[in-house]
Design an enzyme around this catalytic site. Structure first.
Site, mmCIF file in Angstrom:
data_model
loop_
_atom_site.group_PDB
_atom_site.id
_atom_site.type_symbol
_atom_site.label_atom_id
_atom_site.label_comp_id
_atom_site.label_asym_id
_atom_site.label_seq_id
_atom_site.Cartn_x
_atom_site.Cartn_y
_atom_site.Cartn_z
ATOM 1 N N LYS A 1 0.844 -1.298 0.309
ATOM 2 C CA LYS A 1 0.131 -0.361 0.034
ATOM 3 C C LYS A 1 0.539 0.987 0.102
ATOM 4 O O LYS A 1 2.053 1.353 0.647
ATOM 5 C CB LYS A 1 -0.472 -0.335 1.158
ATOM 6 C CG LYS A 1 -2.496 1.044 1.389
ATOM 7 C CD LYS A 1 -2.500 0.986 2.846
ATOM 8 C CE LYS A 1 -3.713 1.579 2.777
ATOM 9 N NZ LYS A 1 -4.960 1.672 3.872
ATOM 10 N N SER B 1 -9.687 1.014 3.129
ATOM 11 C CA SER B 1 -8.272 1.782 2.144
ATOM 12 C C SER B 1 -7.953 1.436 1.160
ATOM 13 O O SER B 1 -6.773 1.617 0.820
ATOM 14 C CB SER B 1 -8.412 2.723 3.003
ATOM 15 O OG SER B 1 -7.136 2.570 4.022
ATOM 16 N N SER C 1 -10.210 -0.952 7.274
ATOM 17 C CA SER C 1 -9.043 -0.794 5.728
ATOM 18 C C SER C 1 -8.368 -1.829 4.935
ATOM 19 O O SER C 1 -8.840 -2.184 3.700
ATOM 20 C CB SER C 1 -8.393 0.056 5.818
ATOM 21 O OG SER C 1 -8.826 1.107 6.280
#
Length: 465
Positions: free
Chosen positions: A80, A155, A179
């Site tokens: 990420k 996310s 997330s």
């Protein structure tokens, strides 16, 4: 090898060992798939092909010598955009963050690289991880491999989409309120949030202790394999929990026999649940009983903690960005500017009150788990929706726009381990997620339950893209 994009970690290692395919060939196959499909999905902030090819060549040499570094050697993965990688920018989905390369690598990424894994690049996220969808001012919207008109969730949406689409067997993301688990549910993969502090983090996340780093994968065994590696100690996080050298995935086959399981469709406060998700979840009692579990429908004695969660989140962003220069602050999106504005109105009493109520919440969940080993809910209350929306239209009537994600942030507040595994598909062919939580420190129990349920649910994570 036609199944290459969807091989498990063990299958890849077996193929490398038997020289049916090399790490270099595996990487080139994955890069070709990314080139063909990523324009429709938008999973990457940065695709670092040169670094990946160098790592794959080094891995190939080790396999040829019969000296692989471990179960991840030669395996492609993604990280990420909020996980630092030396030599790459650390922009965290924001135009306001510098595009200069950084010098350090985050602990979880470094552990995977030390094990020979091949980093493909950084994946998309909303600005600074704010929100349960992946729509970023830096990269735009990330879409769902099961239907590219739909949202991948957030996310860690780019990581979930990259695993779901067959770009890589696993991805690293972070979870401060769901997330990892929310995008896992929407894209039909596995997302695991460990007990708070189990996986070392550096630098600290803007959400502070709410956040943890974890894996996304296509099955529970691969999830446990990655977790055992990224949970190894790192001196930069001196407050992380002691490492378990015996491994969290060692006893996956223990199953659910004799386990006391609570089923809760709403946790007592979810205002709406999609009918197909409710129907699929309603079948879990029979599945669990067939596995030998003792099952009861029960809600914990708690109120919706969303207000306290938002206080802690807003305070974290306010603190993390307090020294941002005005010229960079001007580049923040209206969404992030609004979060900072809301945070500016918080008093110390608001923050400490939220912390105190989180302690009470944790005590109530602890008492609940005296009766139950595991608590199962849906992961989200709606399947994937329009890629450019921040919430499903069906939830527009609720003042809280996060009403479609009522389950996940609770376990960040209480620091409990939780996982999302695929529960099946809607009539429209969209994944539904099953959420499993256990008391703090019982990460292995979550993985064992997920592994047992995964086997009987029989979901295969291969979207029709």
């Amino acid at each position: 090898m036609s199944d290459l994009p969807f091989l498990s970690l063990a299958q890849l290692a077996h193929a490398f060992e038997r020289k049916e395919i090399s790490p270099v060939e595996a990487l080139e196959s994955q890069l070709a798939r990314i080139a063909a499909l990523n324009e429709r999905i938008n999973a990457f902030t940065i695709l670092d092909e040169d670094r990946a090819r160098a790592a794959a060549r080094a891995s190939e040499s080790r396999w040829q010598r019969g000296a692989p570094l471990g179960p991840l050697d030669g395996v492609p993965f993604t990280a990420k955009d909020n996980l630092m990688v030396a030599g790459l920018p650390h922009r965290r989905g924001s135009r306001a963050m510098p595009a200069d390369p950084v010098a350090d690598t985050a602990p979880a990424v470094l552990r995977c690289q030390e094990g020979g894994a091949v980093l493909l690049g950084l994946t998309t996220m909303p600005e600074l991880g704010a929100g349960p969808v992946t729509i970023s001012p830096l990269t735009g919207a990330t879409t769902n491999p099961w239907d590219t008109a739909k949202q991948a969730g957030g996310s860690s949406g780019g990581g979930a989409a990259s695993v779901s689409a067959g770009f890589c067997p696993f991805a690293l993301g972070s979870d401060a309120g769901g997330s990892l688990r929310i995008p896992a549910a929407l894209t039909g993969v596995v997302g695991f949030k460990a007990t708070g502090g189990l996986v070392p983090m550096y630098p600290p996340n803007v959400a502070g202790g709410l956040s943890c780093v974890g894996p996304l994968a296509r099955n529970v065994r691969d999830t446990a394999t990655v977790l055992d590696i990224i949970a190894r100690p790192d001196p930069r996080d001196a407050m992380s929990l002691p490492w378990r050298p015996d491994g969290l995935g060692a006893d996956l086959e223990l199953g659910l026999r004799g386990k006391r399981v609570a089923l809760s469709l709403t946790l007592g406060y979810a205002p709406r649940v999609d009918a197909e998700i409710a129907q699929a979840f309603g079948q879990m009692g029979r599945r669990l009983a067939d596995l030998g579990a003792i099952v009861e429908e029960a809600d914990p004695d708690i109120d919706n903690p969303i207000d306290d969660y938002l206080v802690l989140l807003q305070a974290g962003y306010r603190y993390a960005l307090q020294h941002m220069p005005a010229e960079r602050r001007a580049l923040l999106s209206p969404v992030m500017a609004g979060i900072l504005e809301d945070g500016a109105g918080l008093a110390l009493e608001d923050y400490m009150g939220a912390q105190a109520r989180c302690q009470d919440l944790a005590r109530r969940l602890h008492a609940f788990h005296q009766r139950f080993d595991l608590l199962l809910t849906p992961t989200v209350a709606a399947p994937a929706f329009d890629a450019n929306l921040s919430y499903p239209k069906e939830f527009e009537e609720f003042p809280n726009r996060r009403a479609w994600t009522p389950y996940t942030s609770l376990f960040n507040l209480t620091q409990q381990p939780a996982i999302s595994i695929p529960m099946g598909l809607t009539a429209a062919g969209l994944p539904m997620g099953l959420h499993i939580a256990a008391p703090r420190g019982h990460d292995a129990q979550v993985l064992q339950a997920a592994h047992a349920l995964e086997a009987v649910l029989g979901f295969e994570a291969r979207p029709p893209i």
